[in-house]
Design a protein around this motif. Structure first.
Motif, PDB file in Angstrom:
ATOM      1  N   ALA A 402       0.834  -1.204   0.000  1.00  0.00           N
ATOM      2  CA  ALA A 402       0.000   0.000   0.000  1.00  0.00           C
ATOM      3  C   ALA A 402       0.865   1.249   0.000  1.00  0.00           C
ATOM      4  O   ALA A 402       1.963   1.246   0.546  1.00  0.00           O
ATOM      5  N   SER A 403       0.340   2.299  -0.607  1.00  0.00           N
ATOM      6  CA  SER A 403       1.025   3.588  -0.555  1.00  0.00           C
ATOM      7  C   SER A 403       0.166   4.579   0.219  1.00  0.00           C
ATOM      8  O   SER A 403      -1.060   4.608   0.059  1.00  0.00           O
ATOM      9  N   ASN A 404       0.840   5.369   1.035  1.00  0.00           N
ATOM     10  CA  ASN A 404       0.129   6.410   1.789  1.00  0.00           C
ATOM     11  C   ASN A 404       0.205   7.749   1.054  1.00  0.00           C
ATOM     12  O   ASN A 404      -0.050   8.802   1.626  1.00  0.00           O
ATOM     13  N   THR A 405       0.535   7.705  -0.223  1.00  0.00           N
ATOM     14  CA  THR A 405       0.686   8.954  -0.974  1.00  0.00           C
ATOM     15  C   THR A 405      -0.521   9.877  -0.820  1.00  0.00           C
ATOM     16  O   THR A 405      -1.657   9.415  -0.728  1.00  0.00           O
ATOM     17  N   SER A 406      -0.247  11.169  -0.831  1.00  0.00           N
ATOM     18  CA  SER A 406      -1.347  12.135  -0.701  1.00  0.00           C
ATOM     19  C   SER A 406      -1.944  12.467  -2.062  1.00  0.00           C
ATOM     20  O   SER A 406      -3.134  12.784  -2.145  1.00  0.00           O
ATOM     21  N   THR A 407      -1.119  12.469  -3.077  1.00  0.00           N
ATOM     22  CA  THR A 407      -1.604  13.048  -4.335  1.00  0.00           C
ATOM     23  C   THR A 407      -1.317  12.217  -5.579  1.00  0.00           C
ATOM     24  O   THR A 407      -1.910  12.476  -6.619  1.00  0.00           O
ATOM     25  N   LEU A 408      -0.393  11.259  -5.492  1.00  0.00           N
ATOM     26  CA  LEU A 408      -0.009  10.560  -6.728  1.00  0.00           C
ATOM     27  C   LEU A 408      -1.025   9.456  -7.031  1.00  0.00           C
ATOM     28  O   LEU A 408      -1.331   8.636  -6.159  1.00  0.00           O
ATOM     29  N   PRO A 409      -1.555   9.417  -8.261  1.00  0.00           N
ATOM     30  CA  PRO A 409      -2.564   8.401  -8.574  1.00  0.00           C
ATOM     31  C   PRO A 409      -2.029   6.981  -8.340  1.00  0.00           C
ATOM     32  O   PRO A 409      -0.895   6.673  -8.709  1.00  0.00           O
ATOM     33  N   ILE A 410      -2.864   6.164  -7.709  1.00  0.00           N
ATOM     34  CA  ILE A 410      -2.453   4.812  -7.327  1.00  0.00           C
ATOM     35  C   ILE A 410      -2.149   3.953  -8.561  1.00  0.00           C
ATOM     36  O   ILE A 410      -1.185   3.190  -8.576  1.00  0.00           O
ATOM     37  N   SER A 411      -2.965   4.108  -9.597  1.00  0.00           N
ATOM     38  CA  SER A 411      -2.736   3.286 -10.796  1.00  0.00           C
ATOM     39  C   SER A 411      -1.334   3.537 -11.331  1.00  0.00           C
ATOM     40  O   SER A 411      -0.658   2.618 -11.786  1.00  0.00           O
TER      41      SER A 411
END
Ligand SMILES: CCCCCCC[C@H](O)CC(=O)SCCNC(=O)CCNC(=O)[C@H](O)C(C)(C)COP(=O)([O-])OP(=O)([O-])OC[C@H]1O[C@@H](n2cnc3c(N)ncnc32)[C@H](O)[C@@H]1OP(=O)([O-])[O-]
Ligand SMILES: NC(=O)c1ccc[n+]([C@@H]2O[C@H](COP(=O)([O-])OP(=O)(O)OC[C@H]3O[C@@H](n4cnc5c(N)ncnc54)[C@H](O)[C@@H]3O)[C@@H](O)[C@H]2O)c1
Length: 621
Positions: A402-411
């Protein structure tokens, strides 16, 4: 308290009046496991402002029936086999004698204010007369609920029995013993010698306290919630008049609130919507509940250290990996738990057990066997790809990333993964130990089954599934746009204290500049840099917004990266309250700028409304 119930109640009251001569006592009991859940909230949702007079008449009708029963001259006993809330507790209060079954799950009280209403079915008048103007306040104004034992201590319940089947025999025994005792068929406040506990508002001590009560209340509600103000007014006004007038005052306030938009919004949000979320509305139907045994976290910065605490506090073994800050990240959990130990809310053994679950490390091999790895390194696509590829081989069979990124699209991030169908976004919020919401973001290839990770947090109601339709985030763009507008206002020259205070006046818990400081201004700049890079790769130039440019100046020019790094829009003097950075005035404020406070409030709220509508439009659930 639906219309049918109102009709039945009226008929029952008329009947007992007719049969008065042959009645020795009345028992109020419920055939359900809940004693009574109060007003029909679905009915309230249908009321419009023009229904005020009808609603007032209905409330008065209900209370007339209550009064008929309680002043009939026979003992009335309430048999409380379960929860009695709101109008349900007001029904319980008809009884002169109240018997409850011992059950730690049973709740009594008046939650009306939390729904934008007031306990106007006699609750205010009776609780005030029973407990006094000051002692009743937590129950009326703050909706403090209580169980049978507390009710007994307060004199609101007179007997507790071990099981439901003892209620009726006890009630019959009470009625038999009460024959010939007029006081057993009378409420305290109907007795000739009644005096309000603590005194009425004419008592100078009470008057002194009441003179500050509206100000204290306003400080809490910021004038945005009409119900607590109406409840306080009904308590005080009612305490200065006779019982029947007090009841009528209550009904007037309640009718106004029951037909208001504020109450409809609050009931919809805090009762119906909350219930459906708690009932699993956002959860995939077929997936069983799941709790990972071992979780790895990459990056022990602000988020990683908070996520580590959140996992360990749920008994999950946690490996916290950072290039350099892993020990510091674990120390955050020590700091949080130490506060609880110092306050006596946690034992040192429990603290030690929690801390022993967090293994700080600089080595990826320690992640071996994790069934979930959450990446929380800097907001940089290449770095995220690198750590993903390094950590993924350590996952246990069937584990996921999993990524906790705030803004980068998961795909997009998932393209670095060897198993894009096992790649998901889990977006925690800062500060992780306090924020209840977690967003789950499905990438285009994420298997829906991955959503079993919802179990990561304590309970339901805290998760927004942003879904692959969006393949982005619900809250982040929402917050982003909101903050952008606000930092933009600062760039227009509007004084920072004006922006912060007006945001609080429209109901935000803290000002937007404070939020930006908490999430780190440097993070905003990382996001901006990444966006510029992404545009450049496509041969385009990203046009940063004025708000983004202002934050960039704060970080790069003024070296103010945010709270965790010592200061941002605010200074954080040790042991004192934060204060706005004095140089904001000289650097950003424009002396001649003209602004209207209402415009600023509208701008803050419109942006919120627009973003909410977009979420709905995009099917975020
Ligand atoms: C003109 C009238 C004048 C009135 C005068 C008096 C005014 C009074 O002072 C104002 C109030 O009482 S304000 C009210 C103050 N009262 C409260 O705030 C109490 C609200 N209720 C509760 O907190 C919980 O239901 C209980 C703890 C009672 C039971 O918990 P549980 O055993 O887990 O059960 P569950 O799963 O939660 O509910 C089962 C189903 O019933 C539904 N439903 C429930 N209550 C409803 C209501 N009042 N309404 C409508 N519906 C209500 C619920 O939506 C659900 O429907 P679904 O279609 O199956 O999803
Ligand atoms: N700050 C917020 O409010 C917030 C909220 C939600 C999500 N996020 C996201 O969480 C992520 C982390 O944000 P943050 O605010 O915690 O950042 P941070 O700067 O506080 O922490 C990042 C950590 O990553 C570590 N790191 C860098 N390279 C590493 C590597 N190769 N291996 C292991 N660790 C490495 C750094 O040493 C640092 O401790 C970002 O993707 C951010 O968008 C942040």
């Amino acid at each position: 308290m639906c219309l049918q119930w109102q009709t039945d109640l009226t008929q029952a009251a008329e009947q007992v009046l007719k049969d008065k001569a042959s009645i020795q006592g009345i028992i109020l009991a419920s055939a359900k496991s809940t004693f009574f859940a109060g007003a029909d909230l679905k009915g309230v949702m249908r009321s419009q402002a023009s229904d005020g007079p009808r609603v007032f008449t209905e409330i008065e009708g209900i209370k007339k029936a209550f009064r008929t029963i309680e002043t009939l001259g026979v003992p009335v006993v309430s048999c409380l086999n379960g929860t009695a809330l709101g109008g349900g507790w007001e029904v319980a209060l008809i009884g002169h004698h109240r018997i409850a079954t011992a059950n730690p799950k049973t709740q009594f009280g008046l939650p009306e204010v939390t729904l934008g209403l007031i306990p106007g079915g006699g609750g205010i008048t009776k609780m005030t007369r029973q407990l006094g103007l000051l002692a009743a306040q937590p129950y009326v104004l703050e909706s403090k609920l209580f169980g049978p034992e507390e009710a007994q201590k307060l004199g609101l319940v007179h007997e507790i029995v071990a099981s439901d089947d003892q209620l009726r025999p006890r009630a019959l025994a009470h009625i038999a013993a009460a024959q010939g005792q007029p006081e057993a068929a009378q409420h305290l406040w109907d007795r000739k010698d009644y005096k309000m506990p603590g005194g009425t508002p004419s008592n100078p001590k009470i008057a002194g306290m009441l003179s500050v009560a509206p100000a204290v209340l306003k400080q809490k509600t910021r004038g945005l919630y009409p119900a607590p103000e109406a409840a306080l007014a009904a308590m005080v006004e009612g305490a200065m008049v006779d019982f029947d007038t007090a009841m009528r005052i209550e009904s007037r306030y309640l009718a106004g609130l029951m037909t208001s938009q504020v109450a409809r919004n609050m009931i919809n949000t805090f009762f119906f919507n909350m219930n459906s979320i708690k009932g699993g509305q956002s959860r995939p139907k077929a997936a069983p509940r799941y709790k990972p045994q071992k979780v790895g976290i990459l990056g022990a910065g602000m988020m990683g250290s908070g996520i580590a605490y959140s996992q360990a506090s749920r008994g999950i073994a946690t490996v916290l990996k950072d290039r350099e800050a892993a020990e510091k990240g674990k120390a955050y959990s020590h700091k949080l738990t130490q506060k609880r130990v110092d306050k006596g809310r946690m034992t040192a053994d429990k603290q030690a057990a929690l801390l022993s679950l967090i293994q700080p490390t600089a080595s990826a091999s320690d992640l071996k066997g994790c069934d979930l790895i959450i990446e929380a390194v800097f907001e940089n696509r290449e770095l995220k790809a690198k750590v993903t590829q390094e950590a993924e081989p350590m996952l246990a069979e069937g584990g996921f990333f999993a990524s906790n990124t705030s803004t980068l699209p998961i795909s997009g991030l998932a393209t670095a993964s060897a198993n894009a169908n096992k790649f998901v976004g889990i977006h925690f919020f800062s500060p992780v130990d306090k924020m209840q919401l977690v967003e789950i973001i499905r990438g285009a290839q994420t298997m829906t089954r991955r959503l079993r990770v919802l179990r990561l947090r304590a309970g339901p109601g805290q998760v927004a599934d942003c879904g692959e339709r969006l393949a982005r985030f619900l809250y982040q763009p929402y917050l982003w746009h909101l903050c952008d507008g606000r930092r933009g206002m600062l760039g227009e020259g509007i004084p920072a204290p004006v922006i912060e205070n007006l945001a609080m006046q429209v109901g935000m818990p803290v000002g937007p500049l404070a939020v930006l400081d908490e999430t780190a201004l440097s993070l905003s700049v990382h996001v901006l840099d990444q966006t510029r890079e992404d545009f450049a790769k496509e041969g385009k130039t990203y046009q940063a917004t004025p708000g983004e440019l202002l934050v960039e100046r704060m970080v790069k020019e003024h070296k103010r990266p945010g709270r965790a790094a010592g200061g941002g829009f605010y200074d954080y003097p040790a042991g004192q309250k934060k204060v706005l950075w004095p140089e904001l005035k000289t650097r950003f404020e424009k002396s001649g700028v003209s602004y209207s406070q209402q415009d600023i409030k509208d701008r803050l709220l419109y942006r919120q409304a627009v973003e909410t509508a977009r979420c709905l439009q995009e099917g975020v659930c």
